[in-house]
Design a protein around this motif. Structure first.
Motif, PDB file in Angstrom:
ATOM      1  N   SER A   4      97.965  50.936  87.103  1.00  0.00           N
ATOM      2  CA  SER A   4      97.382  49.894  86.175  1.00  0.00           C
ATOM      3  C   SER A   4      95.646  50.120  86.058  1.00  0.00           C
ATOM      4  O   SER A   4      95.119  50.038  87.017  1.00  0.00           O
ATOM      5  CB  SER A   4      97.682  48.734  86.565  1.00  0.00           C
ATOM      6  N   GLY A   5      95.154  50.345  84.899  1.00  0.00           N
ATOM      7  CA  GLY A   5      93.808  50.338  84.868  1.00  0.00           C
ATOM      8  C   GLY A   5      93.393  51.657  85.139  1.00  0.00           C
ATOM      9  O   GLY A   5      92.029  51.890  85.060  1.00  0.00           O
ATOM     10  N   LYS A   6      93.939  52.783  85.360  1.00  0.00           N
ATOM     11  CA  LYS A   6      93.324  53.853  85.630  1.00  0.00           C
ATOM     12  C   LYS A   6      93.434  55.162  84.824  1.00  0.00           C
ATOM     13  O   LYS A   6      93.175  56.564  85.155  1.00  0.00           O
ATOM     14  CB  LYS A   6      94.079  54.508  87.091  1.00  0.00           C
ATOM     15  N   HIS A   7      93.994  54.874  83.803  1.00  0.00           N
ATOM     16  CA  HIS A   7      94.183  56.215  82.773  1.00  0.00           C
ATOM     17  C   HIS A   7      92.866  56.344  81.925  1.00  0.00           C
ATOM     18  O   HIS A   7      92.447  55.527  81.230  1.00  0.00           O
ATOM     19  CB  HIS A   7      95.164  56.015  81.634  1.00  0.00           C
ATOM     20  N   LEU A   8      92.398  57.501  82.159  1.00  0.00           N
ATOM     21  CA  LEU A   8      91.188  57.935  81.677  1.00  0.00           C
ATOM     22  C   LEU A   8      91.075  58.971  81.207  1.00  0.00           C
ATOM     23  O   LEU A   8      91.677  60.235  81.426  1.00  0.00           O
ATOM     24  CB  LEU A   8      90.176  58.145  82.999  1.00  0.00           C
ATOM     25  N   LEU A   9      90.398  59.260  80.023  1.00  0.00           N
ATOM     26  CA  LEU A   9      90.254  60.268  78.925  1.00  0.00           C
ATOM     27  C   LEU A   9      88.885  60.879  79.310  1.00  0.00           C
ATOM     28  O   LEU A   9      87.741  60.074  78.972  1.00  0.00           O
ATOM     29  CB  LEU A   9      90.291  60.096  77.507  1.00  0.00           C
ATOM     30  N   PHE A  10      88.594  62.143  79.509  1.00  0.00           N
ATOM     31  CA  PHE A  10      87.378  62.856  79.781  1.00  0.00           C
ATOM     32  C   PHE A  10      86.793  63.851  78.576  1.00  0.00           C
ATOM     33  O   PHE A  10      87.733  64.620  78.680  1.00  0.00           O
ATOM     34  CB  PHE A  10      87.234  63.272  81.221  1.00  0.00           C
ATOM     35  N   HIS A  28      89.867  60.558  93.193  1.00  0.00           N
ATOM     36  CA  HIS A  28      89.641  59.263  93.418  1.00  0.00           C
ATOM     37  C   HIS A  28      90.598  58.050  92.762  1.00  0.00           C
ATOM     38  O   HIS A  28      90.261  57.125  92.444  1.00  0.00           O
ATOM     39  CB  HIS A  28      88.218  58.876  92.887  1.00  0.00           C
ATOM     40  N   GLY A  29      91.738  58.762  92.361  1.00  0.00           N
ATOM     41  CA  GLY A  29      92.879  57.838  92.086  1.00  0.00           C
ATOM     42  C   GLY A  29      93.014  57.649  90.491  1.00  0.00           C
ATOM     43  O   GLY A  29      93.801  57.008  89.981  1.00  0.00           O
ATOM     44  N   PHE A  30      92.090  58.376  89.758  1.00  0.00           N
ATOM     45  CA  PHE A  30      92.169  58.208  88.227  1.00  0.00           C
ATOM     46  C   PHE A  30      93.135  59.119  87.897  1.00  0.00           C
ATOM     47  O   PHE A  30      93.367  60.164  88.124  1.00  0.00           O
ATOM     48  CB  PHE A  30      90.896  58.474  87.612  1.00  0.00           C
ATOM     49  N   ILE A  31      93.855  58.653  86.585  1.00  0.00           N
ATOM     50  CA  ILE A  31      94.883  59.646  86.000  1.00  0.00           C
ATOM     51  C   ILE A  31      94.120  60.234  84.831  1.00  0.00           C
ATOM     52  O   ILE A  31      93.836  59.406  83.734  1.00  0.00           O
ATOM     53  CB  ILE A  31      96.170  59.066  85.540  1.00  0.00           C
TER      54      ILE A  31
END
Ligand code: ATP
Ligand code: MG
Length: 464
Positions: A4-10, A28-31
């Motif tokens: 939860s709260g970790k889906h990241l678009l780079f 560091h735990g981000f998806i």
């Protein structure tokens, strides 16, 4: 929920830098998902409700701040961080005006970025957002209450704009809850007939025996109970629009009479020989496959062609899931409107939004509308709707998280085999739960019984 709260678009166009940072963020735990251009980023955003977007401002093509603006307009709850080059603070200020949360300047250490990310997440958590204020629905996307800016909806709106002012007969098809009636009304209200009446008749809801009198009217004594003369819907719709809903349910005799109306715009009331002429535009709707019914002899071919002058096909909601965030905002505004206006607007957590976008919505927009109404009620005034407020079937829809849990080995994997395995397992479990009842098992899996039977046969064959 661990993710939860970790889906990241780079979003970064320099591939080596992008890969390196993405890897460190994953550590560091981000998806992390990556996009190498603004265009690619917009595509990903249409498909998935990220919690965080980190975008380089200088991209070839669409500029990073435009990407941020689009991301925030779509998902008011997303955290947008921009990366600026050579300390160009002016650009960063501009991006923040457009909805970015914070910025880091290039070159940066991963720790700097992590610090900015973590403090943004923390602040976001503490201060349950009133960012929905920023995302007022844009009136430009609306055609009389028709929400949607997916490609399918944009095409539809263009078509409606072209055909609304004409007198052509229109046949609207689409699954239940896709908005056939809303579209019919929108056409009427955007036509020169808007000053006259929009008369709707649901052919499926009226007993066969009464439908004819309902449509054409009757004179006194025409049948038992016909005590006076009465206007039918056709006459009521004179100079306006007649909406014939569920037109596929009409009897052959009535189909014949309707055909005459469409060809000559004239008819008689039941029990009368006096011919009445009307000026009506007809819009028909159906969720059955009329072409098929024609082939099966259940619907008159000539009537089909008279109705299908302009076919308007409404897409299922699962085929335009990028419209879901907009629709959700629309319905939130609708159902929270009764609440105290002083209160901050209700938002939907990004995780709940992911579930809403992953679900298949067999009841389409109507079902989504009901789900939001229910969630607002269950929320009992809380400022944010969470996964637990959603209907049970939506809570379990989380394919992206499910897929994220599957390891992708170095040497790759056989996707088809994997999916076949998942299919086999779920079929086995649903049969187990229903005690081997194929009909109910098929229902559990949202498929027709015949489809399940076919799949079972195929599975048996492949396991021999
Ligand atoms: N594009 C849209 N934007 C906003 N609201 C919509 C849209 N499409 C449908 N709705 C809403 O969804 C609900 C169902 O729409 P509608 O009654 O037009 O569906 P329908 O296709 O006629 O369904 P059925 O086949 O079951 O009669 C309505 O409350 C309508 O306001
Ligand atoms: Mg309808």
């Amino acid at each position: 929920m661990p993710d939860s709260g970790k889906h990241l678009l780079f979003v970064e166009d320099e591939a080596p830098l992008r890969l390196a940072i993405a890897e460190q963020l994953s550590d560091h735990g981000f998806i992390v998902d990556q996009a190498g251009s603004g265009e690619a980023a917009l595509e990903r955003l249409a498909e998935f409700a990220y919690d965080i977007i980190v975008a380089d401002l200088r991209l070839p093509g669409i500029h990073g701040s435009a990407v941020v603006e689009a991301a925030v307009a779509r998902y008011p709850d997303i955290i947008a961080i921009v990366v600026t080059g050579f300390g160009t603070v002016k650009d960063a200020v501009e991006a923040i005006k457009r909805g970015a949360w914070d910025f880091v300047s290039k070159p940066f250490q991963i720790d700097e970025l992590l610090h900015v990310l973590n403090s943004a997440i923390e602040q976001r958590r503490l201060k349950s957002e009133n960012a929905y204020l920023r995302a007022q629905l844009d009136a430009r996307y609306r055609f009389e209450g028709l929400i949607g800016k997916s490609r399918a909806m944009t095409h539809l709106l263009q078509l409606l704009e072209t055909v609304a002012p004409t007198n052509s007969t229109i046949l609207i098809t689409g699954e239940t809850g896709t908005g056939k009636e809303v579209v019919a009304r929108a056409i009427h209200h955007n036509s020169p007939r808007r000053a006259h009446r929009f008369v709707a008749l649901n052919c499926g809801a009226i007993p066969e025996a009464l439908l004819e009198a309902e449509l054409f009217g009757h004179v006194r004594g025409a049948f038992t109970g016909a005590v006076g003369n009465r206007q039918g819907r056709l006459e009521q719709a004179h100079k306006g629009t007649l909406f014939l809903d569920e037109v596929g349910t009409m009897s052959p005799a009535l189909q014949m009479k309707l055909l005459r109306v469409l060809q000559e715009r004239e008819f008689e009331r039941v029990g009368d020989s006096h011919t009445i002429r009307v000026d009506v535009r007809v819009i028909a709707a159906t969720n059955s496959d009329l072409r098929r019914m024609v082939a099966d002899g259940a619907f008159r071919e000539d009537l089909f062609y008279r109705l299908n002058v302009i076919p308007v096909q409404l897409p299922a909601l699962r085929e335009r899931k990028e419209d879901i965030p907009l629709l959700v905002q629309h319905f939130l505004a609708k159902f929270a409107a009764g609440d105290s206006p002083a209160r901050a607007p209700i938002t939907v957590s990004q995780e709940a939004m992911r579930h809403l976008m992953a679900y298949s919505w067999p009841g389409n927009v109507r079902q989504l509308e009901n789900a939001i109404e229910r969630a607002v009620a269950l929320g009992g005034g809380r400022p944010q709707i969470e996964v637990a407020d959603l209907p049970p079937e939506v809570q379990v829809a989380d394919e992206p998280a499910l897929a994220a849990a599957i390891p992708l080995p170095e040497e790759g994997l056989d996707l088809e085999q994997l999916i076949a395995g998942i299919e086999r397992e779920l079929i086995r479990r649903s049969l187990e739960r229903t005690g081997g009842n194929k009909g109910r098992a098929a229902k559990l899996l949202h498929m027709k019984r015949t489809t399940l039977v076919e799949k079972l046969k195929r599975l048996e064959r492949s396991s021999l």
